[in-house]
Motif scaffolding. Structure first.
Motif, PDB file in Angstrom:
ATOM      1  N   GLN A  19       0.435   0.576   3.528  1.00 24.89           N
ATOM      2  CA  GLN A  19      -0.720   0.412   2.646  1.00 24.89           C
ATOM      3  C   GLN A  19      -1.067  -1.063   2.459  1.00 24.89           C
ATOM      4  OE1 GLN A  19      -0.283   2.257  -1.232  1.00 24.89           O
ATOM      5  NE2 GLN A  19      -2.390   2.993  -1.091  1.00 24.89           N
ATOM      6  N   LEU A  20      -0.058  -1.901   2.279  1.00 26.63           N
ATOM      7  CA  LEU A  20      -0.300  -3.337   2.155  1.00 26.63           C
ATOM      8  C   LEU A  20      -0.906  -3.915   3.433  1.00 26.63           C
ATOM      9  CD1 LEU A  20       2.919  -4.478   0.260  1.00 26.63           C
ATOM     10  CD2 LEU A  20       0.563  -4.622  -0.588  1.00 26.63           C
ATOM     11  N   MET A  21      -0.413  -3.471   4.583  1.00 28.19           N
ATOM     12  CA  MET A  21      -0.964  -3.945   5.855  1.00 28.19           C
ATOM     13  C   MET A  21      -2.436  -3.566   5.995  1.00 28.19           C
ATOM     14  SD  MET A  21       2.112  -3.165   8.581  1.00 28.19           S
ATOM     15  CE  MET A  21       1.050  -3.608   9.962  1.00 28.19           C
ATOM     16  N   VAL A  22      -2.767  -2.349   5.617  1.00 24.48           N
ATOM     17  CA  VAL A  22      -4.146  -1.878   5.746  1.00 24.48           C
ATOM     18  C   VAL A  22      -5.082  -2.632   4.809  1.00 24.48           C
ATOM     19  CG1 VAL A  22      -5.659   0.102   5.335  1.00 24.48           C
ATOM     20  CG2 VAL A  22      -3.522   0.407   6.597  1.00 24.48           C
ATOM     21  N   LEU A  23      -4.623  -2.919   3.594  1.00 24.55           N
ATOM     22  CA  LEU A  23      -5.495  -3.519   2.590  1.00 24.55           C
ATOM     23  C   LEU A  23      -5.630  -5.037   2.739  1.00 24.55           C
ATOM     24  CD1 LEU A  23      -4.360  -1.561  -0.594  1.00 24.55           C
ATOM     25  CD2 LEU A  23      -6.454  -1.236   0.718  1.00 24.55           C
ATOM     26  N   ALA A  24      -4.658  -5.695   3.375  1.00 32.05           N
ATOM     27  CA  ALA A  24      -4.645  -7.164   3.413  1.00 32.05           C
ATOM     28  C   ALA A  24      -5.941  -7.767   3.962  1.00 32.05           C
ATOM     29  CB  ALA A  24      -3.435  -7.644   4.213  1.00 32.05           C
ATOM     30  N   PRO A  25      -6.461  -7.352   5.140  1.00 28.66           N
ATOM     31  CA  PRO A  25      -7.692  -7.981   5.637  1.00 28.66           C
ATOM     32  C   PRO A  25      -8.921  -7.648   4.792  1.00 28.66           C
ATOM     33  CG  PRO A  25      -6.575  -6.711   7.363  1.00 28.66           C
ATOM     34  CD  PRO A  25      -5.942  -6.343   6.072  1.00 28.66           C
ATOM     35  N   LEU A  26      -8.927  -6.467   4.186  1.00 22.36           N
ATOM     36  CA  LEU A  26     -10.089  -6.048   3.401  1.00 22.36           C
ATOM     37  C   LEU A  26     -10.210  -6.805   2.092  1.00 22.36           C
ATOM     38  CD1 LEU A  26      -9.900  -2.185   3.960  1.00 22.36           C
ATOM     39  CD2 LEU A  26     -11.354  -3.838   5.129  1.00 22.36           C
TER      40      LEU A  26
END
Length: 662
Positions: A19-26
């Motif tokens: 979840q952290l990986m997915v949200l980081a760029p956004l």
């Protein structure tokens, strides 16, 4: 049926990491408070896992969801653009953690994570962005596998990461075939983004200092690939807009040339005479998003790009703003004679327009020079000699007052390209010569690794066009008279050390020790955008035509069936090979010996034990009996008793017997 098992700690750890990986760029494209909320909810869920708290009730969860939605509405001001939709999806993705209790909830959250990860491609289309998105997909899939195997609770379960690697190995060739052959119906990264988002680029108006401010940026504007040789720098004038209306300080587009609203008058050969004086030049432009309607091209462009028109000022424009990277092909006529026979009344009036008052000294001097000089060309040459001998090219000119042209020409005599272009056009109009300002870019840097041209905001430029009887519209660049190195080599070579701010950007391009590495990386990204992200319907048709000889539906269908069938057969073969029971090294040695005996006329019968076969070999070939009995004994000890010493002895004895058999 939804699983009732509680979540294993290992599954939760991997879920939160994914979840952290997915949200980081956004986080760069959603409100800051939402990013902070996401971090707090993730930290709270881990704190809860450690037995320090309890889950909120349904009323608390509902209140939290309503509060987040209301804050999001206030943050975006009621504007539901693409960024707003992504923020709403992220909010639901994060708040789902507040009710994450069971193993089955992990599957639901992972499926939602796939959608959220896909939205990264709306904002990050560089190669590294695509690789990062793939890593996010792998992390999500790995979380699913960890969760599934944690539920199985079997010590014999395979490693989830080996399983993930196998899935990727099987999926990649199928993905490649589908990417190349399936009809291009549009992709996620072609969805328009918020057109009001801040972008950099040439504006639809110009006043002193505007282009100088733009040139503080070294951001990419567009890339160009030429079909033949790249034209020399002094011919690379990339037209964007024609500015023909002056209010005393600011140049803008009249209704006649206004492409910003997409309603400019469209150029047709029947409307305006155009004589081509040389062979046209073909090239392809990859334009970065600008949020504006206009495109860039060399003089008198023609293009077959869908929805793109040519204005009567010989600039390209489209009806909708350019919110995503755009690739289009152009044919330009660099040497031409346009409207040499005359201008219609509307065009002539627009090309001579001046404010009723202001800049009296320039008006008077222009009338005097017009009376003294024999024609328009002599008047132009006299003006250029003036700026060449007495003016200074600088990014930091003195501030100008209400009579900006008078102050620049007769007092400060220091300025940038917009000062020279603006004052020249004003002067020519005051002398009765039709003229206009053109803005865009000039020059560009050649990438030696790929042979294309890179044009950056640093290359922004303004120049003039003058209409002369029998000649038509001709480009005149007063900047070239005072700073020829700006045209021939680039803006960074035309400024002195006093222009510190711009020089800081320019020096990076001139003297960076790792500049060659930058060029190589830029070339790689260009190839990625051109051949992968730019693989549209036309590119697919061209590829299939080269591969199959034609792109007819039946050929494409047949090729797709053959390709997918071949890939499927390879995958099945690989899976079959993986599931075969491994052969022990001692068995391989014994089988080799049996094949050698078979060639010598002693065949082992089906179902015959090694001991019985050894006895029969001794009867048929007494000279091999002792060695055969010894090899058989060592083989049985090595295979059944897993005796390493017996295996080493077996290798030597079997090798000696094979030599005796011949």
């Amino acid at each position: 049926m939804k699983s009732r098992r509680t979540i294993a700690r290992r599954s939760l750890i991997w879920l939160l990491i994914a979840q952290l990986m997915v949200l980081a760029p956004l986080a760069l494209h959603i409100p800051l408070w939402l990013s902070v909320t996401a971090l707090l909810v993730i930290a709270w869920r881990w704190w809860l896992e450690r037995g320090r708290g309890r889950f909120p009730g349904p009323w608390w969860r509902s209140a939290l969801a309503i509060a987040v939605t209301a804050m999001l509405y206030v943050s975006v001001g009621g504007s539901f653009a693409m960024e707003t939709m992504v923020s709403l999806l992220v909010a639901g993705f994060v708040l789902k953690l507040t009710e994450l209790r069971r193993e089955g909830d992990v599957y639901l959250l992972c499926f939602l994570a796939y959608f959220v990860a896909a939205t990264q491609l709306l904002f990050f289309t560089q190669f590294l962005g695509s690789v990062y998105s793939l890593l996010c997909f792998c992390a999500i899939t790995g979380t699913l596998l960890v969760n599934q195997m944690a539920g199985a609770r079997s010590p014999a379960s395979p490693s989830p990461w080996r399983t993930l690697a196998g899935l990727l190995f099987q999926a990649l060739p199928i993905m490649l075939v589908l990417f190349l052959a399936l009809p291009r119906l549009g992709s996620l990264w072609t969805v328009p983004l918020n057109s009001t988002a801040g972008t950099t680029g040439v504006s639809d108006s110009m006043s002193p200092g505007d282009i100088a401010d733009l040139m503080q940026s070294d951001e990419l504007a567009f890339r160009v690939t030429f079909a033949a040789d790249i034209p020399p720098a002094h011919e690379r004038y990339w037209r964007a807009l024609v500015l023909d209306e002056f209010d005393g300080r600011r140049w803008s587009q009249s209704d006649f040339h206004d492409v910003g609203n997409g309603r400019a008058s469209v150029w047709r050969r029947s409307d305006q005479a155009l004589t081509e004086l040389a062979r046209p030049m073909s090239y392809e432009i990859m334009l970065e998003p600008t949020g504006e309607n206009w495109l860039y091209a060399l003089a008198v462009p023609q293009t077959d790009a869908s929805g793109v028109d040519l204005s009567r000022g010989y600039t390209l424009f489209q009806r909708k703003p350019i919110s995503q990277r755009k690739q289009y092909s152009v044919i330009s006529q660099l040497f031409y004679r346009a409207q040499g026979s005359g201008l219609d009344e509307r065009e002539k009036r627009a090309a001579l327009q001046l404010p009723d008052t202001g800049n009296l000294q320039t008006r008077e001097r222009a009338r005097q020079w017009a009376e003294q000089e024999p024609g328009s060309q002599a008047l132009i040459n006299r003006f250029l000699r003036l700026v060449q001998s007495r003016f200074r090219y600088t990014l930091q000119p003195p501030l100008l007052g209400d009579d900006s042209v008078d102050e620049f020409l007769w007092q400060t005599r220091a300025g940038f390209c917009e000062h020279f272009a603006s004052s020249f056009v004003f002067f020519m109009r005051a002398a009765g010569v039709p003229a206009r300002v053109v803005v865009g870019y000039q020059g560009g840097q050649v990438n030696p690794h790929e042979g294309y041209l890179t044009v950056r905001q640093l290359d922004a430029h303004a120049w003039a066009e003058v209409w002369m009887e029998g000649v038509g519209w001709q480009r005149v660049d007063p900047t070239a008279a005072v700073a020829p190195e700006r045209i021939d080599r680039g803006v960074e070579y035309s400024l002195d050390d006093s222009d510190a701010q711009l020089l800081a950007n320019a020096m990076g391009r001139r003297f960076a020790a790792w500049g060659n590495l930058q060029l190589q990386w830029d070339a790689f990204n260009y190839r990625w955008h051109r051949w992968v992200m730019g693989y549209d319907n036309q590119a697919q048709q061209d590829f299939l035509r080269r591969l199959l000889g034609a792109s007819s539906p039946w050929r494409v269908t047949l090729a797709l069936i053959v390709a997918i069938g071949t890939v499927a057969a390879l995958i099945v073969g690989w899976l079959f090979w993986r599931t075969r029971e491994p052969v022990a090294p001692s068995v391989k040695i014994y089988r080799r010996l049996c094949r050698k005996l078979d060639a010598a006329g002693v065949t082992r019968w089906h179902g015959e034990t090694p001991s019985d076969f050894a006895a029969r070999v001794g009867q048929l070939r007494p000279e091999w009996a002792e060695d055969m009995n010894s090899v058989t004994h060592l083989f049985l000890r090595s295979y059944y008793a897993e005796d390493d010493a017996a295996f080493e002895a077996l290798k030597h004895k079997a090798r000696a017997l094979l030599r005796r058999i011949g």
